[in-house]
Design an enzyme around this catalytic site. Structure first.
Site, PDB file in Angstrom:
ATOM      1  N   ASP A  14       0.857  -1.184   0.000  1.00  0.00           N
ATOM      2  CA  ASP A  14       0.000   0.000   0.000  1.00  0.00           C
ATOM      3  C   ASP A  14       0.900   1.243   0.000  1.00  0.00           C
ATOM      4  O   ASP A  14       2.113   1.154   0.164  1.00  0.00           O
ATOM      5  CB  ASP A  14      -0.964  -0.016   1.202  1.00  0.00           C
ATOM      6  CG  ASP A  14      -2.209   0.816   0.926  1.00  0.00           C
ATOM      7  OD1 ASP A  14      -2.172   1.664   0.017  1.00  0.00           O
ATOM      8  OD2 ASP A  14      -3.234   0.626   1.617  1.00  0.00           O
ATOM      9  N   GLU A  36     -10.397   6.934   4.275  1.00  0.00           N
ATOM     10  CA  GLU A  36      -9.351   6.389   5.157  1.00  0.00           C
ATOM     11  C   GLU A  36      -9.428   6.987   6.569  1.00  0.00           C
ATOM     12  O   GLU A  36     -10.502   7.229   7.096  1.00  0.00           O
ATOM     13  CB  GLU A  36      -7.979   6.573   4.504  1.00  0.00           C
ATOM     14  CG  GLU A  36      -7.896   5.838   3.152  1.00  0.00           C
ATOM     15  CD  GLU A  36      -6.497   5.816   2.577  1.00  0.00           C
ATOM     16  OE1 GLU A  36      -5.554   5.548   3.312  1.00  0.00           O
ATOM     17  OE2 GLU A  36      -6.363   6.037   1.363  1.00  0.00           O
TER      18      GLU A  36
HETATM   19  C1  BGC Z   1      -3.407   9.765  -2.117  1.00  0.00           C
HETATM   20  C2  BGC Z   1      -4.249   8.535  -2.016  1.00  0.00           C
HETATM   21  C3  BGC Z   1      -3.677   7.651  -1.015  1.00  0.00           C
HETATM   22  C4  BGC Z   1      -3.460   8.379   0.296  1.00  0.00           C
HETATM   23  C5  BGC Z   1      -2.738   7.516   1.258  1.00  0.00           C
HETATM   24  C6  BGC Z   1      -3.265  10.429  -0.776  1.00  0.00           C
HETATM   25  O1  BGC Z   1      -2.470  11.551  -0.821  1.00  0.00           O
HETATM   26  O2  BGC Z   1      -3.947  10.623  -3.029  1.00  0.00           O
HETATM   27  O3  BGC Z   1      -4.335   7.840  -3.207  1.00  0.00           O
HETATM   28  O4  BGC Z   1      -4.523   6.580  -0.830  1.00  0.00           O
HETATM   29  O5  BGC Z   1      -2.710   9.548   0.138  1.00  0.00           O
HETATM   30  O6  BGC Z   1      -3.074   7.775   2.557  1.00  0.00           O
HETATM   31  C1  BGC Z   2      -5.131   3.031   0.265  1.00  0.00           C
HETATM   32  C2  BGC Z   2      -5.368   1.988  -0.777  1.00  0.00           C
HETATM   33  C3  BGC Z   2      -5.260   2.588  -2.144  1.00  0.00           C
HETATM   34  C4  BGC Z   2      -3.922   3.255  -2.295  1.00  0.00           C
HETATM   35  C5  BGC Z   2      -3.712   3.919  -3.623  1.00  0.00           C
HETATM   36  C6  BGC Z   2      -3.887   3.801   0.010  1.00  0.00           C
HETATM   37  O1  BGC Z   2      -3.792   4.869   0.885  1.00  0.00           O
HETATM   38  O2  BGC Z   2      -5.055   2.412   1.528  1.00  0.00           O
HETATM   39  O3  BGC Z   2      -6.624   1.402  -0.593  1.00  0.00           O
HETATM   40  O4  BGC Z   2      -5.446   1.612  -3.117  1.00  0.00           O
HETATM   41  O5  BGC Z   2      -3.757   4.241  -1.303  1.00  0.00           O
HETATM   42  O6  BGC Z   2      -4.440   5.088  -3.750  1.00  0.00           O
END
Ligand code: BGC
Ligand code: BGC
Length: 793
Positions: free
Chosen positions: A310, A510
């Site tokens: 991830d 998230e």
């Molecule tokens: C990104 C997301 C990613 C997240 C991780 C963001 O800045 O755009 O895609 O999942 O950070 O926490």
């Molecule tokens: C998220 C994932 C996601 C990735 C890419 C992460 O922060 O936990 O689910 O696929 O970012 O955006």
């Protein structure tokens, strides 16, 4: 090639598969022991340099690389994070995504004279509820709503439609479906989970994968109309006690039985990729667990595809940084998702292979697995993205056919919790449609919609072709001879026959969505419902949320209550069920069943109001109940601790500067701007920048009263001394801000009793001239202490 055979023949009956087959589906078992690619993989590996093998393991974000970088390094794959789009534009039109896919693919396939084989690159995206990063795509309900449908055939069709829309833009791979079994609804990702029930997650997850990738036995398995799916986040992401990236604890076999249950059914139908979870199991982070990523996933579950990390998940291991982490590779990770620090990681991995820290066999194994997935996907045979069958077929993006599937999903996802007879709405009625969610496609779509967090300054115009809940109701009412009037604040000139109040949670994704409890504090809906009731106007509450919350106050006052989850772009699905026919009869009945139990009180470990699997309809009316309205948490809120900002702005707090709203504390006002950046986690801090005299205002929730003995706590970091006066709630804090400059992260506790104004309805931070401060936390803490009000604090 025969890489699969009918499931029924191969496997006999396991619960998840039997359910799939019983549905009339014909999902077939995928053969992980198929050896038909082995010779090709060995040949490729024998031709590849160590550099090229390492590059296969690196997945940067499109915002940090150019096609030239791809041509130079030959990364195996790239991603677009939730906040990146072509040319740095999150809201870039679909054409630009396809053009970038071509440019990146061309770069990965541009001839070299070094004798290295050309290996096509893959692009992965978070199409987690439709191809939801792309303006104009169909946005399906988030998984929590799909869980309520319980409908595998629908899931398969959604997967297929999503794959087709992704293919239109030339992208290869989606980071979906989420197979989390969310067991604590305080978790900000609860809505990404189909259910708290492992069996339901297994069935719906498996069907989604078949839709995305195709049936393993069919000719079009991973063909040009399909994409690679990801089973994520392996494993235990839903068991962390409501804390994103937390720790799932307990007897490991029991944890596997619950939280890993959906993976075997996913592998049975050939899910090609797995994403490791940010979270830990019994204190060990998945990104560093050889036991779980190799022993359990490979040896026990028999997974033969690739494991992707991830977002900088490897960097969260104690001994690692984003740019340096052989430990994750050794534990079993195959691809590092390293959005920004790819150059450093590449150099370090290369050095670590050369000095033996990473054995060549492990590098070959990881690169070989990536190649195997590429061969299964037919990557070497597919033409450049824009030449593929569906590429550039813009009419398919958000097509009427796909929107019809999404609308069906909305209809089937609605859970009726209360109805004293006001529903179905009589077709001839005059309906007032109130609430902040009434005409708000961003809100009904939730997080992972155009942007990572969704919401914010997105407007209905950003969701081309979508229909708001109000617009859907209006169409249905006008067609039947009634009317619908939009009035977000609930005001009206002619008294309506009935009011529909659409309200709920603001979008989040998230950890930003993690909550400390299940009390729903926003009283907008409650106030509207109460006001209508006082005027003898019957009401229907339509609640938009990413999880069940304690709603007894609203349930008590509304005449009908519908849990609508996060329905996505097709708001008409709500009217399809709420609005009856001209004779007052039912057009579509409710069929949604709770995929998560609904709390009866706001206390932790609340008893249930309604359990998993319950849901009512016109035919089977919801029970009449007494809704207990006491909630100790709400009373405590009124005097006490309040977090204003910390890993995101408290949704109850409204930020503004110079009259401009700053959604989630990002944006600008006159003389002032604020940007998000990473301190300890993604976007958990803000850089506040004053270019002149300006004031940042954080309006506190109505009804909140601060403990006069309490203190305002700031966690901040300053690089330079302020150029003018800085004040907080009217108190001069220039000396504190001057002393803190250049000293790194520190905390200040400022007694509320020192503030000139005791009427704290808002906290204002003002600077008279140039000033920049980084903030990771602002809170009001109740504990009493004394300090010299002259500061520094
Ligand atoms: C990104 C997301 C990613 C997240 C991780 C963001 O800045 O755009 O895609 O999942 O950070 O926490
Ligand atoms: C998220 C994932 C996601 C990735 C890419 C992460 O922060 O936990 O689910 O696929 O970012 O955006």
């Amino acid at each position: 090639m025969m890489r699969a055979m009918k499931l029924a023949l191969a496997l006999g009956v396991t619960t998840a598969l039997a359910a799939c087959a019983a549905d009339g589906g014909d999902a077939s078992a995928y053969d992980w022991n198929d050896t038909s690619h082995d010779a090709r993989i060995a040949e490729l590996l024998s031709q590849m340099s160590v550099e090229r093998k390492v590059a296969q393991l690196i997945m940067p974000d499109i915002s940090t690389i150019t096609p030239e970088d791809v041509a130079t390094y030959r990364f195996g794959s790239i991603l677009n994070g939730g906040n990146s789009g072509p040319g740095g534009n999150d809201e870039a039109p679909a054409e630009e995504w396809l053009a970038l896919a071509d440019a990146m693919w061309d770069a990965s396939m541009s001839p070299t004279d070094d004798g290295q084989p050309l290996i096509p690159m893959l692009w992965a995206t978070d199409a987690v509820h439709g191809h939801s990063n792309i303006p104009g795509a169909t946005i399906f309900p988030h998984n929590i709503g799909l869980g309520a449908t319980g409908d595998e055939d629908l899931m398969r069709r959604i997967g297929e439609a999503t794959a087709a829309e992704i293919a239109v833009t030339g992208i290869d791979w989606t980071f979906a479906p989420t197979l989390a079994v969310a067991t604590d609804d305080r978790w900000g990702r609860t809505y990404e989970s189909f259910s708290e029930d492992p069996g339901l997650v297994s069935r719906l997850g498996q069907a989604t994968i078949v839709g995305l990738q195709g049936d393993p036995a069919s000719e079009d398995f991973l063909g040009q109309q399909r994409v690679l799916a990801t089973a994520k986040h392996f494993f235990g992401d839903g068991g962390t006690g409501g804390m994103d990236r937390g720790d799932t604890r307990g007897d490991v076999d029991e944890l596997k039985r619950v939280h890993a249950a959906p993976y075997r059914p996913a592998f049975d139908v050939g899910a090609q990729t797995v994403m490791a979870s940010f979270s830990s199991v019994n204190g060990e982070k998945l990104h560093g667990s050889e036991d779980l990523l190799t022993g359990y996933l490979r040896d026990d579950l028999g997974f033969g595809g690739l494991v992707v990390g991830d977002w900088n998940g490897h960097g969260e291991l104690d001994m690692c940084s984003n740019a340096d982490c052989p430990e994750s590779l050794l534990a079993g990770l195959d691809i590092f998702m390293v959005p920004e620090d790819w150059r450093g990681l590449y150099d370090n991995l290369l050095a670590q292979v050369n000095d033996g820290t990473i054995p060549m066999e492990r590098l070959d194994e990881a690169a070989g697995r990536i190649l195997r997935v590429k061969l299964e996907y037919g990557a070497f045979d597919k033409p450049r993205p824009s030449m593929r069958q569906l590429a550039g077929q813009w009419a398919m993006l958000g097509s009427a056919e796909h929107r019809e599937i999404a609308r069906e999903a909305v209809r089937k996802s609605l859970v009726l919790m209360k109805n004293d007879g006001v529903l179905p709405l009589a077709a001839s009625a005059n309906v007032l449609v109130a609430g902040s969610g009434a005409d708000n496609i961003a809100m009904q779509s939730g997080g992972w919609s155009i942007t990572w967090q969704g919401g914010g300054d997105l407007t209905n115009e950003d969701f081309g072709g979508a229909t708001s809940i109000f617009a859907g109701l209006e169409q249905a009412m006008l067609a039947a001879g009634g009317t619908a009037t939009l009035s977000p604040d609930g005001s009206f000139s002619a008294k309506p026959d009935v009011a529909v109040v659409v309200f709920g949670e603001p979008p989040y994704a998230e950890f930003v969505g993690d909550r400390e409890d299940l009390a729903f504090r926003d009283e907008e809906g409650l106030e509207l419902l109460t006001r209508f009731a006082e005027q003898d106007i019957p009401t229907v509450a339509v609640f938009l949320s990413g999880r069940p919350l304690w709603m007894n106050r609203e349930l008590a006052v509304a005449d009908a209550f519908v849990a609508a989850w996060l329905p996505g772009s097709e708001g008409q699905g709500i009217a399809d069920v709420l609005v009856g026919d001209a004779d007052g009869g039912v057009r579509n009945d409710f069929s949604g069943k709770l995929a998560f139990g609904w709390p009866a009180s706001c206390a932790p470990d609340a008893p249930l109001l309604a359990a998993f699997g319950e849901g009512w309809s016109y035919a089977d009316a919801p029970p009449v109940r007494d809704y207990a309205q006491d909630c100790a948490l709400l009373d405590a809120d009124r005097v006490g601790q309040l977090r204003l900002f910390g890993r995101g702005l408290n949704p109850q707090v409204e930020a503004s500067a110079g009259g401009s709203a700053l959604p989630n504390l990002v944006g600008s006002g006159t003389g002032f701007s604020v940007t998000a950046f990473d301190y300890q986690a993604q976007e958990d801090a803000r850089r506040l920048n004053w270019t002149g005299d300006a004031t940042l205002r954080l309006a506190l929730p109505s009804g909140y009263s601060a403990d006069p003995q309490g203190a305002l706590v700031l966690t901040y970091s300053l690089n330079a001394v302020p150029q003018g006066r800085v004040s907080l709630a009217g108190l001069d804090i220039t000396s504190t801000m001057t002393l803190g400059a250049g000293k790194g992260w520190r905390s200040a506790r400022i007694p509320l009793s020192c503030m000139p104004s005791q009427d704290l309805t808002a906290i204002e931070l003002a600077a008279s001239a140039g000033f920049t401060v980084d903030l990771s936390r602002i809170a009001i803490a109740p504990e009493s202490f004394t300090a010299d009000c002259a500061g520094p604090f």
